[in-house]
Motif scaffolding. Structure first.
Motif, mmCIF file in Angstrom:
data_model
loop_
_atom_site.group_PDB
_atom_site.id
_atom_site.type_symbol
_atom_site.label_atom_id
_atom_site.label_comp_id
_atom_site.label_asym_id
_atom_site.label_seq_id
_atom_site.Cartn_x
_atom_site.Cartn_y
_atom_site.Cartn_z
ATOM 1 N N PHE A 65 19.784 21.423 -33.931
ATOM 2 C CA PHE A 65 20.877 22.263 -34.412
ATOM 3 C C PHE A 65 22.040 22.139 -33.441
ATOM 4 N N VAL A 66 23.210 21.729 -33.937
ATOM 5 C CA VAL A 66 24.405 21.580 -33.097
ATOM 6 C C VAL A 66 25.112 22.927 -32.992
ATOM 7 N N HIS A 67 25.199 23.454 -31.771
ATOM 8 C CA HIS A 67 25.848 24.734 -31.524
ATOM 9 C C HIS A 67 27.322 24.600 -31.180
ATOM 10 N N TRP A 68 27.681 23.437 -30.641
ATOM 11 C CA TRP A 68 29.076 23.258 -30.207
ATOM 12 C C TRP A 68 29.360 21.779 -30.109
ATOM 13 N N GLY A 106 36.763 23.282 -30.481
ATOM 14 C CA GLY A 106 35.567 22.727 -31.078
ATOM 15 C C GLY A 106 35.713 22.297 -32.504
ATOM 16 N N GLY A 107 34.835 21.385 -32.868
ATOM 17 C CA GLY A 107 34.752 20.901 -34.232
ATOM 18 C C GLY A 107 33.599 21.574 -34.952
ATOM 19 N N ALA A 108 33.184 20.980 -36.050
ATOM 20 C CA ALA A 108 32.132 21.562 -36.886
ATOM 21 C C ALA A 108 30.788 21.600 -36.156
ATOM 22 N N ASN A 109 30.096 22.715 -36.310
ATOM 23 C CA ASN A 109 28.743 22.856 -35.789
ATOM 24 C C ASN A 109 27.775 22.901 -36.975
#
Length: 134
Positions: free
Chosen positions: A64-67, A86-89
Motif C-alpha cells: 500500500f503506497v502511503h506517500w 505528493g502525488g497519488a497514493n
C-alpha cells in the motif's frame, strides 16, 4: 567509490528512529499529517529526488503506497511535518495518508528517498523504516 557515496545518503526523522514506532499523530488515529523528514546531501550526479512510503504488510498486491513525491529538488534536505506535497497514493487521493493497519501485528512503513540522475536512473536510495500497530 560510488557505493561509499551512496552509503553516505541517509534519511531520518526527528519524530521516530529507524525501526521505531511512528507516533500516533502521523496516523489515521491522530492528526494524519506527514512526519518530518531530513536527509543528507545526495551523491554527485543527482538531478532530483523522489520519495515513496510503502506498507508491504498491507493485504494489497505490491503493498500500500502511503506517500509518493516526485521531482523534489536535489538541493532539498528536509520536509516539514504536515507537508502537503505528493502525488497519488493507494487511497486515490494525493499527498500523505497515514498508517491505519487493522488490529494485530505492527506493520512496517518503508520510506525510500531515491536520488535520480538526469535520465531518471537511481543513483542512490536512502531508507527509513517506521512501525505502527493498532
Amino acid at each position: 567509490m560510488v557505493a561509499a557515496l551512496a552509503a553516505a545518503f541517509v534519511l531520518t526523522s526527528p519524530a521516530f528512529h529507524s525501526g521505531g514506532s511512528i507516533p500516533t499523530r502521523f496516523s489515521c488515529d491522530g492528526a494524519n499529517v506527514s512526519p518530518p523528514l531530513r536527509w543528507t546531501a545526495p551523491p554527485r550526479g543527482t538531478t532530483s529526488l523522489s520519495l515513496t512510503v510503502l506498507d508491504p504488510d498491507a493485504p494489497v498486491q505490491g503493498g500500500f503506497v502511503h506517500w509518493r513525491i516526485s521531482r523534489l529538488p536535489k538541493t532539498a534536505r528536509s520536509l516539514p511535518a504536515g507537508s502537503r506535497l505528493g502525488g497519488a497514493n493507494s487511497t486515490g487521493s494525493t499527498g500523505w495518508t497515514g498508517p491505519c493497519p487493522p488490529p494485530g501485528p505492527a506493520h512496517h512503513y518503508r520510506f525510500a528517498l531515491r536520488a535520480l540522475d538526469g535520465h531518471g536512473k537511481v543513483v542512490a536510495v536512502a531508507r527509513l523504516v517506521g512501525l505502527y500497530r493498532r
